[in-house]
Design an enzyme around this catalytic site. Structure first.
Site, PDB file in Angstrom:
ATOM      1  N   CYS A  98     -11.993 -10.584  18.115  1.00  0.00           N
ATOM      2  CA  CYS A  98     -11.659  -9.159  18.237  1.00  0.00           C
ATOM      3  C   CYS A  98     -12.783  -8.479  18.989  1.00  0.00           C
ATOM      4  CB  CYS A  98     -11.497  -8.559  16.840  1.00  0.00           C
ATOM      5  SG  CYS A  98     -11.510  -6.745  16.806  1.00  0.00           S
ATOM      6  N   GLN A 147       0.847  -1.187   0.000  1.00  0.00           N
ATOM      7  CA  GLN A 147       0.000   0.000   0.000  1.00  0.00           C
ATOM      8  C   GLN A 147       0.887   1.243   0.000  1.00  0.00           C
ATOM      9  OE1 GLN A 147      -2.422   1.557   3.417  1.00  0.00           O
ATOM     10  NE2 GLN A 147      -4.155   0.913   2.150  1.00  0.00           N
ATOM     11  N   ARG A 164     -15.621  -5.018  10.316  1.00  0.00           N
ATOM     12  CA  ARG A 164     -16.229  -5.936  11.269  1.00  0.00           C
ATOM     13  C   ARG A 164     -16.823  -7.145  10.553  1.00  0.00           C
ATOM     14  NH1 ARG A 164     -19.477  -4.250  16.162  1.00  0.00           N
ATOM     15  NH2 ARG A 164     -18.084  -5.809  17.049  1.00  0.00           N
ATOM     16  N   TYR A 205      -7.941  11.325   3.620  1.00  0.00           N
ATOM     17  CA  TYR A 205      -6.529  11.566   3.355  1.00  0.00           C
ATOM     18  C   TYR A 205      -6.377  12.464   2.125  1.00  0.00           C
ATOM     19  CZ  TYR A 205      -5.131   8.194   6.902  1.00  0.00           C
ATOM     20  OH  TYR A 205      -4.922   7.550   8.097  1.00  0.00           O
ATOM     21  N   ARG A 215      -8.625  -6.044  12.075  1.00  0.00           N
ATOM     22  CA  ARG A 215      -8.438  -6.334  13.502  1.00  0.00           C
ATOM     23  C   ARG A 215      -8.650  -7.805  13.863  1.00  0.00           C
ATOM     24  NH1 ARG A 215     -12.404  -1.716  15.503  1.00  0.00           N
ATOM     25  NH2 ARG A 215     -13.456  -2.524  13.651  1.00  0.00           N
ATOM     26  N   CYS A 272      -4.689  -1.625  18.982  1.00  0.00           N
ATOM     27  CA  CYS A 272      -4.364  -1.297  17.591  1.00  0.00           C
ATOM     28  C   CYS A 272      -4.391   0.210  17.381  1.00  0.00           C
ATOM     29  CB  CYS A 272      -5.302  -2.027  16.637  1.00  0.00           C
ATOM     30  SG  CYS A 272      -7.068  -1.895  17.045  1.00  0.00           S
ATOM     31  N   CYS A 279      -2.408  -5.753  19.800  1.00  0.00           N
ATOM     32  CA  CYS A 279      -3.796  -6.177  19.970  1.00  0.00           C
ATOM     33  C   CYS A 279      -4.063  -6.417  21.444  1.00  0.00           C
ATOM     34  CB  CYS A 279      -4.065  -7.457  19.175  1.00  0.00           C
ATOM     35  SG  CYS A 279      -5.740  -8.106  19.409  1.00  0.00           S
TER      36      CYS A 279
END
Length: 650
Positions: free
Chosen positions: A350, A93, A304, A167, A327, A357, A369
């Site tokens: 999670c 990335q 999620r 961003y 996560r 995080c 975590c």
């Protein structure tokens, strides 16, 4: 690019994974390799900033391809080769810049933040300066340079960061932030020009078949500067609304992007991009479905997605081609392998707490975590077999006691848990009652399943006193007796309950209640009661709620704070409770007294360590260890981390 399955590791900021030269350190390599070993088909690294002449990113924070190309190439080679050994693919990335959302501490030497236009900085009162066309062109060239380097290193493709989350590229793409009148402003096509030039540059230099994806938010959820819209709230979108988002998605396909990685939100509505537990699972699926229906390229969806049933339904419905786990893969690197082998009950959940995080990233520490102490420290915190197997008595079956037992069993010791109540879990049991805290209860179930799988002996309804300790032949004793709520009397008025008793259904607060204490527990209790039709007023001694024991992560704090008025929960701050009356409670606020009508008072003013047993036996000559809230009242993360630390050293 062909993937072995439909699971991707979502990009998460690789804080703590850079060496001094901007390459990957051993921590970062082990972190990604662990997820490849765990079965995921595609890894998308966290952001690696390219050279943007308008921004100076600090050394040593995250890997940066052009800081020292040789170092980046060398360390990336090692990373990619090891990931490929597990038949996983890995994309790098690349980040074009932060713009108005750059952290104030990153502005070296008092530098002024940049943006498409002279707009408000997200974190200060500064006004950003407009980015020049020359700086834009230089950033595009740096994107190409970095992509060429990534291709040489063996990365399977590139993800561009990002027309999402507010961003720099997202600021250019959004008319609320972009007020330019040149070729980078005005029409949607002009506002997307920056993103188009980047994919053109990479495709020209790396080849048209080199995959380039884009992190993309089709909706902003912006009410105003630094104000986000809540789920279910009726508001006027000032950012990018879904219809324009779908138009943008079609243009990205036309420009040559090969996949869109979907979420929603910006830094002004941060609780959408980094959803806390107060957001529903699978919250991005409807937006991914809309994008998927609008384009012919692949769609990736995170948010999620740890519930396999939600993930499978999204794939079958055509909402997404790839399920992205962020996560959840921090909590359990082996998530995919466990699911594939039919051991879903052994997947560590999670909590969406964001303590280890996002909270750690905000504090400029390494990404970790809360429930997995080894995350980001896979090599350093690798468990080693015990030199000599010991019998260890563990008094208390909360998270600290359970984690200690798990680690001890993995190392070859023989832990035995003694829990005074009828169930494991400690304060997680009342804490997990609200619907949005379901994963707290899932963590208890995970410990139960894991300890059973490891053959750990557990004794419930088994209180331990001094005599039991004295008679024990255990080699080591861990005291993890937890904490108890702080209580005080308010006689002569409406009944007074503890938060735990209300949550567990022991006490009925009635239709109208006052919660004393506006910390995390008090606010979550208020939200839970309001969702069940109770009229709630929070009385807090500090100047604002969540000032004490509030969520570390800004996204959690921001959303919970905004939910209070949205759910009709009244807050009275800088206030002190004086007494209860038959009609409610009297508080002192602003130099005067005020009575608040209620049918009950609920105390949520913190917890006190339960150290009675430890104090009684600390001089007994036994090998004792004090853990969890019994040592110091804290949160789930430090209860687990401290237990891991001690148990890994016995």
């Amino acid at each position: 690019m062909e993937l072995k399955n439909r699971f991707a590791m979502a990009p998460m900021g690789p804080l703590g994974f850079s060496d001094a030269e901007g390459g990957w350190n051993s921590r970062g390599i082990e972190y990604y390799v662990a997820r490849a070993r765990g079965g995921v088909g595609l890894i998308i690294t966290g952001i690696t900033p390219v050279t943007n002449p308008a921004e100076k990113f600090p050394n040593g924070s995250v890997p940066m391809p052009m800081r020292n190309p040789g170092a980046f190439l060398r360390t990336s080679r090692e990373l990619v080769e090891r990931v490929h050994a597990y038949d996983a693919k890995i994309m790098l990335q690349l980040g074009a810049g932060f713009g108005r959302v750059i952290m104030t501490s990153f502005l070296q030497g008092g530098a002024q933040p940049v943006a498409p236009s002279p707009i408000k900085h997200r974190w200060s009162e500064a006004i950003c300066r407009e980015m020049t066309v020359e700086e834009i062109h230089a950033t595009v060239r740096s994107m190409g340079d970095s992509a060429v380097l990534a291709q040489r290193a063996g990365f399977d493709g590139i993800q561009i960061h990002a027309v999402h989350e507010g961003y720099l590229l997202d600021q250019f793409a959004t008319s609320f932030y972009n007020q330019r009148t040149d070729e980078y402003g005005g029409s949607l096509d002009n506002r997307l020009r920056f993103a188009r030039e980047i994919v053109d540059e990479i495709k020209e230099r790396c080849g048209s078949d080199y995959p380039v994806t884009l992190r993309f938010s089709p909706k902003s959820f912006v009410k105003d500067w630094r104000e986000g819209g809540l789920p279910g709230e009726d508001f006027v979108e000032k950012g990018r609304d879904l219809p324009e988002g779908l138009d943008a998605a079609r243009l990205f396909e036309e420009y040559g992007y090969d996949a869109l990685d979907i979420d929603v939100g910006t830094y002004d509505s941060w609780f959408w991009n980094h959803p806390p537990m107060y957001q529903k699972k699978g919250l991005y699926v409807p937006f991914a479905k809309a994008v998927s229906d609008a384009v012919g390229i692949k769609v990736i969806c995170a948010g999620r997605m740890d519930d396999p049933d939600i993930a499978l339904a999204a794939v079958e419905d055509g909402a997404t081609d790839i399920v992205s786990l962020g996560r959840p893969l921090l909590a359990d690197a082996d998530y995919v392998n466990k699911l594939h082998s039919g051991h879903q009950n052994l997947i560590r959940p999670c909590l969406s707490c964001q303590e280890g995080c996002m909270g750690r990233i905000e504090a400029f520490a390494a990404i970790n975590c809360a429930v997995n102490p080894q995350c980001g420290r896979e090599a350093e915190w690798r468990l080693h077999p015990a030199l000599r197997s010991k019998t260890v008595m563990i008094v208390g079956g909360g998270v600290a006691g359970c984690e200690a037992a798990r680690v001890l069993a993995l190392r070859g010791h023989v832990p035995v848990i003694y829990e005074a109540s009828a169930a494991l879990g400690g304060n997680l049991i009342p804490g997990g009652v609200p619907d949005f805290k379901e994963d707290d209860l899932a963590l208890i179930r995970w410990y139960e399943a894991t300890l059973a799988d490891l053959g750990v002996e557990v004794h419930l309804n088994s209180p331990v006193d001094e005599k039991v300790i004295a008679a024990s032949a255990a080699d080591e004793i861990i005291v993890a007796t937890g904490s108890v709520p702080r209580l005080f009397a308010l006689p002569g008025g409406v009944p007074v309950f503890s938060a735990a008793d209300v949550l567990e259904g022991v006490s009925d607060p009635g239709a109208r209640t006052v919660i004393v204490g506006g910390g995390l527990v008090g606010c979550e209790l208020a939200l839970h009661l309001a969702d069940h039709g109770v009229n709630v007023t929070i009385v807090e001694q500090a100047e604002d709620i969540l000032e004490v024991s509030g969520p570390l992560c800004e996204a959690n704090h921001m959303m919970l704070h905004e939910l209070m008025p949205f759910k009709g929960i009244a807050t009275v701050t800088s206030a002190t409770v004086l007494r209860a009356t038959p009609r409610g409670v009297v508080v002192a606020v602003g130099g005067s007294e005020r009575e608040i009508a209620s049918e009950s008072v609920i105390l949520s003013v913190g917890y006190t360590s339960n150290r009675t047993l430890y104090e009684a036996v600390r001089d007994s000559g036994k090998e004792l260890h004090l853990l969890g809230d019994a040592r110091k009242v804290s949160n789930i993360m430090y209860g687990i981390w401290d237990a891991f630390e001690v148990a890994s050293g016995l």
